[in-house]
Design a protein around this motif. Structure first.
Motif, PDB file in Angstrom:
ATOM      1  N   ASP A   1     -13.467   2.752  32.514  1.00 38.33           N
ATOM      2  CA  ASP A   1     -13.493   1.778  31.418  1.00 38.33           C
ATOM      3  C   ASP A   1     -14.645   2.107  30.477  1.00 38.33           C
ATOM      4  OD1 ASP A   1     -12.104  -1.297  31.199  1.00 38.33           O
ATOM      5  OD2 ASP A   1     -13.780  -0.820  29.866  1.00 38.33           O
TER       6      ASP A   1
ATOM      7  N   GLY B   1      -9.532 -14.507  29.186  1.00 38.81           N
ATOM      8  CA  GLY B   1      -8.359 -15.272  29.612  1.00 38.81           C
ATOM      9  C   GLY B   1      -8.697 -16.558  30.337  1.00 38.81           C
TER      10      GLY B   1
ATOM     11  N   GLY C   1      -7.149 -17.694  33.172  1.00 39.18           N
ATOM     12  CA  GLY C   1      -7.084 -17.626  34.631  1.00 39.18           C
ATOM     13  C   GLY C   1      -6.090 -18.570  35.266  1.00 39.18           C
ATOM     14  N   HIS C   2      -5.070 -18.930  34.509  1.00 40.29           N
ATOM     15  CA  HIS C   2      -4.013 -19.790  35.035  1.00 40.29           C
ATOM     16  C   HIS C   2      -2.953 -18.901  35.687  1.00 40.29           C
ATOM     17  CE1 HIS C   2      -0.758 -23.007  33.866  1.00 40.29           C
ATOM     18  NE2 HIS C   2      -1.179 -23.185  35.096  1.00 40.29           N
TER      19      HIS C   2
ATOM     20  N   ALA D   1      -3.777   1.642  31.487  1.00 36.32           N
ATOM     21  CA  ALA D   1      -3.910   0.189  31.699  1.00 36.32           C
ATOM     22  C   ALA D   1      -4.962  -0.341  30.724  1.00 36.32           C
ATOM     23  CB  ALA D   1      -4.302  -0.099  33.148  1.00 36.32           C
ATOM     24  N   ALA D   2      -4.863   0.157  29.485  1.00 40.88           N
ATOM     25  CA  ALA D   2      -5.897  -0.167  28.485  1.00 40.88           C
ATOM     26  C   ALA D   2      -5.563  -1.421  27.690  1.00 40.88           C
ATOM     27  CB  ALA D   2      -6.120   1.030  27.566  1.00 40.88           C
TER      28      ALA D   2
ATOM     29  N   TRP E   1      -5.335  -2.124  23.770  1.00 38.84           N
ATOM     30  CA  TRP E   1      -5.710  -0.840  23.142  1.00 38.84           C
ATOM     31  C   TRP E   1      -4.870   0.318  23.694  1.00 38.84           C
ATOM     32  CZ3 TRP E   1      -8.823  -4.616  25.106  1.00 38.84           C
ATOM     33  CH2 TRP E   1      -9.518  -5.373  24.153  1.00 38.84           C
TER      34      TRP E   1
ATOM     35  N   GLY F   1      -6.319 -14.792  20.693  1.00 38.81           N
ATOM     36  CA  GLY F   1      -6.368 -16.156  21.219  1.00 38.81           C
ATOM     37  C   GLY F   1      -7.782 -16.687  21.229  1.00 38.81           C
ATOM     38  N   HIS F   2      -7.920 -17.995  21.069  1.00 42.19           N
ATOM     39  CA  HIS F   2      -9.228 -18.676  21.126  1.00 42.19           C
ATOM     40  C   HIS F   2      -9.286 -19.586  22.342  1.00 42.19           C
ATOM     41  CE1 HIS F   2      -9.242 -17.586  16.877  1.00 42.19           C
ATOM     42  NE2 HIS F   2     -10.509 -17.976  16.781  1.00 42.19           N
TER      43      HIS F   2
ATOM     44  N   PHE G   1      -7.853 -10.631  23.006  1.00 46.61           N
ATOM     45  CA  PHE G   1      -6.614 -10.047  22.487  1.00 46.61           C
ATOM     46  C   PHE G   1      -5.604  -9.821  23.604  1.00 46.61           C
ATOM     47  CE2 PHE G   1      -9.815  -8.977  19.349  1.00 46.61           C
ATOM     48  CZ  PHE G   1      -9.177  -9.387  18.184  1.00 46.61           C
TER      49      PHE G   1
ATOM     50  N   GLY H   1       0.240 -13.015  27.489  1.00 46.86           N
ATOM     51  CA  GLY H   1      -0.546 -14.143  27.998  1.00 46.86           C
ATOM     52  C   GLY H   1      -0.387 -14.394  29.479  1.00 46.86           C
TER      53      GLY H   1
END
Ligand SMILES: Cc1cc2nc3c(=O)[nH]c(=O)nc-3n(C[C@H](O)[C@H](O)[C@H](O)COP(=O)(O)OP(=O)(O)OC[C@H]3O[C@@H](n4cnc5c(N)ncnc54)[C@H](O)[C@@H]3O)c2cc1C
Length: 376
Positions: free
Chosen positions: A35, A47, A49-50, A197-198, A201, A216-217, A307, A335
């Protein structure tokens, strides 16, 4: 310059790359995980985490359910910082039309072995007294879970390392393909299998990939213990998630173990800057307050953006990439990548080791995307 042979090199140490590294290492492969940032620093850090079972399509249901069962199966192994909580989801209905959707979902899940409970307004109020008056009811999905994604990514990475995987962080990948991974410092790794798995990107490394960034916010509040018990999502969330042309917001709140409340969510195409967009943040918070008026009085601690990697048909890309027999994809999770990371890792490792997958992989194969999108 070094040229270390690995069985598989995985680019991207988000939750998806980390889970893939873990699964591959556990199956005896020598793994390199790379990475350019830290572990879980991309969408995984942004994220919610749901870990949620979804029913937009049979394929989405199959992967989310398969993955959720894998999350459940690991619960006793998780360290505390993953904050695994089976708080359940309540899909909130505002009117009779949305109650129709509640009943449809109840039937769909029930036929596929997921227990849910239809809630009338009184039952909804008893479970979540801080929702506004006048709501029509909801659907409780008790098996849905909440986790803290960056720590989950770290957990899977460390498990992979214990099996011998090598981790390269702050190592930017310039080029992948034909069994070679070229890092920006000039180092080159070789492997017969390379996994892109980027995340959002991924298309920078594999031109031709149909992936768009979907911004997303999120906002997290100060501690308000016992204010909220379940992840609450408006049924209109589905319309918001489906919109591919306009910006959208939806009521989506999550209780954290700390007593904090995580408030989402928004979706934007074409917004490439990671700065907070105050107009959409305001819309998002207004939407949340329409459902939970008391949120207006709460203190916010932090807001941020991330993103999602969106594909045209809203399903991830898992498996071989045509044109280069060394290249495989594990991206495009939009998502749902926290949820579906574990199922993705199993499917990918099955493909790499030529094993039969536990659920059909065809809906997620990158080849389906190329055929369908070519005719779209
Ligand atoms: C606001 C928001 C809320 C969300 N809520 C949920 C939720 O509740 N539940 C759920 O299931 N999902 C949710 N998601 C989606 C989820 O966060 C993503 O689908 C998931 O994190 C994707 O993981 P990933 O590993 O594919 O990508 P990432 O976490 O983005 O990881 C990709 C990694 O690749 C690295 N990388 C990229 N290019 C290079 C390169 N050239 N060289 C080296 N490294 C590179 C990046 O640094 C990054 O660490 C949400 C997303 C957002 C934005």
């Amino acid at each position: 310059m070094s040229n270390k042979p690995f069985d598989v090199v995985i680019v991207g140490a988000g939750i998806v790359g980390a889970a893939c590294a873990d699964e591959c290492a556990r199956r005896g492969m020598s793994v390199a995980l790379i990475d350019r940032d830290v572990i879980g620093g991309g969408a995984t850090a942004a994220g919610m985490g749901h870990v949620v079972v979804m029913d937009d399509s049979e394929a989405q249901f199959a992967l989310t359910r398969y993955s959720q069962k894998l999350w459940h199966s690991l619960r006793t192994e998780f360290p505390d910082d993953i904050e695994y909580e089976q708080c359940g989801t309540i899909w909130v209905a505002v009117d009779d039309e949305e109650m129709g959707e509640v009943r449809r979902k109840h039937g769909f899940y029930g036929e596929r072995g997921v227990s849910t409970q239809v809630l009338n307004p009184k039952e909804l109020r008893a479970l979540e007294p801080n929702l506004r008056d006048g709501l029509a009811g909801g659907l409780l999905v008790p098996e849905d879970v909440v986790v803290y994604p960056p720590c989950a990514a770290r957990f899977f990475t460390e498990r992979a390392q214990k099996q011998g995987a090598q981790l390269f962080t702050t190592a930017s990948v310039k080029r992948i393909g034909q069994g070679q991974v070229e890092l920006s410092g000039g180092m080159q790794l070789s492997a017969p299998r390379i996994v892109n798995a980027a995340g959002a990107w991924a298309a920078d490394l594999t031109p031709g990939l149909e992936i768009k960034k979907r911004k997303g916010h999120l906002l997290i509040t100060d501690r308000y213990p016992a204010f909220l018990q379940h992840q609450l999502v408006e049924l209109g969330y589905l319309k918001s998630a489906h919109s591919v042309t306009s910006d959208s917001v939806a009521f989506n709140v999550q209780p954290r173990r700390t007593g904090q409340i995580l408030i989402g969510s928004s979706r934007q195409y074409g917004a490439e800057h990671k700065e907070v967009d105050h107009a959409i943040l305001t819309r998002m918070l207004q939407r949340a307050q329409e459902y939970m008026p008391a949120l207006v009085a709460m203190s916010a601690i932090r807001t941020w953006t991330g993103f999602r990697a969106a594909t045209p048909d809203k399903l991830p890309l898992i498996g071989p990439w045509s044109g280069d027999k060394t290249l495989f994809l594990a991206t495009g999770h939009e998502g749902l990548g926290i949820t579906t990371s574990l199922g993705t890792a199993k499917l990918l490792a099955d493909v790499l080791t030529e094993k039969t997958t536990e659920i059909p992989i065809e809906p997620y194969l990158p080849s389906r995307a190329r055929e369908e999108f070519a005719h779209a």
